[in-house]
Scaffold this active site. Structure first.
Site, PDB file in Angstrom:
ATOM      1  N   ARG A 235     -16.681   3.284  37.003  1.00 27.54           N
ATOM      2  CA  ARG A 235     -15.392   2.742  37.407  1.00 27.54           C
ATOM      3  C   ARG A 235     -14.283   3.472  36.664  1.00 27.54           C
ATOM      4  O   ARG A 235     -14.406   3.747  35.472  1.00 27.54           O
ATOM      5  CB  ARG A 235     -15.313   1.240  37.127  1.00 27.54           C
ATOM      6  CG  ARG A 235     -16.150   0.367  38.059  1.00 27.54           C
ATOM      7  CD  ARG A 235     -15.563   0.357  39.458  1.00 27.54           C
ATOM      8  NE  ARG A 235     -16.266  -0.546  40.361  1.00 27.54           N
ATOM      9  CZ  ARG A 235     -17.279  -0.186  41.138  1.00 27.54           C
ATOM     10  NH1 ARG A 235     -17.719   1.071  41.107  1.00 27.54           N
ATOM     11  NH2 ARG A 235     -17.847  -1.069  41.942  1.00 27.54           N
ATOM     12  N   GLU A 264      -7.886   3.186  43.756  1.00 31.82           N
ATOM     13  CA  GLU A 264      -8.462   3.998  44.834  1.00 31.82           C
ATOM     14  C   GLU A 264      -8.115   3.394  46.202  1.00 31.82           C
ATOM     15  O   GLU A 264      -8.271   2.182  46.383  1.00 31.82           O
ATOM     16  CB  GLU A 264      -9.986   4.067  44.679  1.00 31.82           C
ATOM     17  CG  GLU A 264     -10.433   4.719  43.393  1.00 31.82           C
ATOM     18  CD  GLU A 264     -11.929   4.608  43.150  1.00 31.82           C
ATOM     19  OE1 GLU A 264     -12.434   5.252  42.232  1.00 31.82           O
ATOM     20  OE2 GLU A 264     -12.604   3.843  43.892  1.00 31.82           O
ATOM     21  N   HIS A 285     -15.057   9.237  44.830  1.00 34.85           N
ATOM     22  CA  HIS A 285     -15.936   8.056  44.800  1.00 34.85           C
ATOM     23  C   HIS A 285     -17.054   8.168  45.839  1.00 34.85           C
ATOM     24  O   HIS A 285     -17.287   7.270  46.660  1.00 34.85           O
ATOM     25  CB  HIS A 285     -15.130   6.771  45.035  1.00 34.85           C
ATOM     26  CG  HIS A 285     -15.798   5.553  44.451  1.00 34.85           C
ATOM     27  ND1 HIS A 285     -15.108   4.524  43.863  1.00 34.85           N
ATOM     28  CD2 HIS A 285     -17.117   5.210  44.344  1.00 34.85           C
ATOM     29  CE1 HIS A 285     -15.948   3.594  43.440  1.00 34.85           C
ATOM     30  NE2 HIS A 285     -17.175   3.991  43.731  1.00 34.85           N
TER      31      HIS A 285
END
Length: 318
Positions: A235, A264, A285
């Site tokens: 994270r 994000e 990601h």
């Protein structure tokens, strides 16, 4: 619950894999994506919500009296107020173990790319540097082997163990980091500060919560070797991004790679997206997103819903 439960999937395009139909008769509603201010309206009357990264806070949960289950299509559930769900009798289930291969493989890719300066050499070749070289090759970017070096793993769950297993296959020594500030160091673990000081590669594989937010900041980066690299596939909030950008610019550490950012998508920009930061890799990601992993995730979301509708919830967080 209504006789025919309504299942609302708010972020369908966040999963590039088909969902099979739940075993129980149901009404399925899906949206490619949803804005934060659309969540309550789209979940009105829904019995089950499928969310990935959308925030379900206490105020939103209180405005959804029909909601009985939140199926999180991810392992991390820091976007869902679990206490508020528990207070309202809402079951929250997440998916687990679907990314035990893909995330470690991505982390390993980032580690190798940084230690071997892969992107720098690719860019140089594309820019014509090899063609102009007076030698058969050139050594503008120092390369370091993994064999004989030390991996520090912060978070030794399934993903941390997966990264450790791959790094051991490359001949690396592995240190498992104890939690920061722990009164005692468990057998088989190493004090957090010692791992920072000894690791040639520091891999973050822990969840984001109150105790891990900002885990790596300026002080922690200052403890690391100047030759060390940092890899984060967990994270973005684990790292003080401005401090990391500053450390890379002055050579406080040798490199970093992150698959995650604190917000994000980073619509407002981010300290790590400035193009002049040396030896930094940012991927969007996607460590979790192999085709195989996404299908396992989609299947497990439906498994969780089926179990809930059968009266035996599984993978419960609340």
């Amino acid at each position: 619950m209504t006789t025919t439960p309504t299942i609302a999937c708010l972020e369908r395009d966040s999963i590039d894999a088909p969902f099979r139909a739940p075993a129980t008769a149901h009404r399925w509603v899906e949206y490619p994506h949803s804005a934060p201010d659309e969540v309550v309206a789209r979940l009105q009357g829904a019995d089950i919500a499928i969310v990935n990264k959308l925030r379900l806070g206490a105020a939103q949960i209180a405005a959804l009296p029909a909601l009985r289950m939140v199926a999180v299509s991810a392992t991390g559930a820091d976007n869902v107020d679990l206490a508020a769900c528990s207070a309202q009798g809402i079951v929250v289930s997440n998916v687990r173990g679907y990314a035990v291969d893909t995330v470690p493989e991505h982390a390993m890719t980032l580690i190798l790319a940084l230690r071997r300066r892969l992107l720098d050499y690719v860019a140089d070749v594309r820019a014509g540097r090899w063609e102009r070289s007076e030698n058969f090759c050139f050594f503008d970017h120092p390369i370091a082997d993994l064999a004989g070096s030390t991996l520090g793993v912060v978070g030794y769950g399934d993903l941390g163990r997966g990264v450790a297993r791959l790094c051991e296959a490359f001949g690396m020594r592995v240190l498992r980091a104890e939690q920061r500030g722990a009164a005692q160091v468990r057998e088989g673990y190493t004090a957090f500060e010692q791992v920072l000081a000894e690791a040639d590669v520091l891999s973050l594989n822990c969840p984001l919560n109150a105790s891990t937010r900002g885990l790596i900041g300026a002080a922690e980066l200052a403890r690391m070797k100047p030759s060390a690299i940092l890899v984060n596939t967990s994270r973005g909030g684990l790292v003080d991004e401005a401090a990391l950008a500053a450390a890379l610019r002055v050579g406080r550490i040798a490199g970093a790679a992150t698959d995650v950012l604190s917000s994000e998508p980073p619509r407002e920009g981010n300290a790590l997206l400035v193009p002049d930061i040396p030896n930094l890799i940012v991927t969007p990601h996607v460590a979790w997103a192999s085709a195989q992993a996404m299908q396992r995730l989609a299947d497990q979301v439906i498994d969780n819903i089926d179990a809930f509708l059968a009266g035996a919830p599984r993978n419960r967080l609340a």
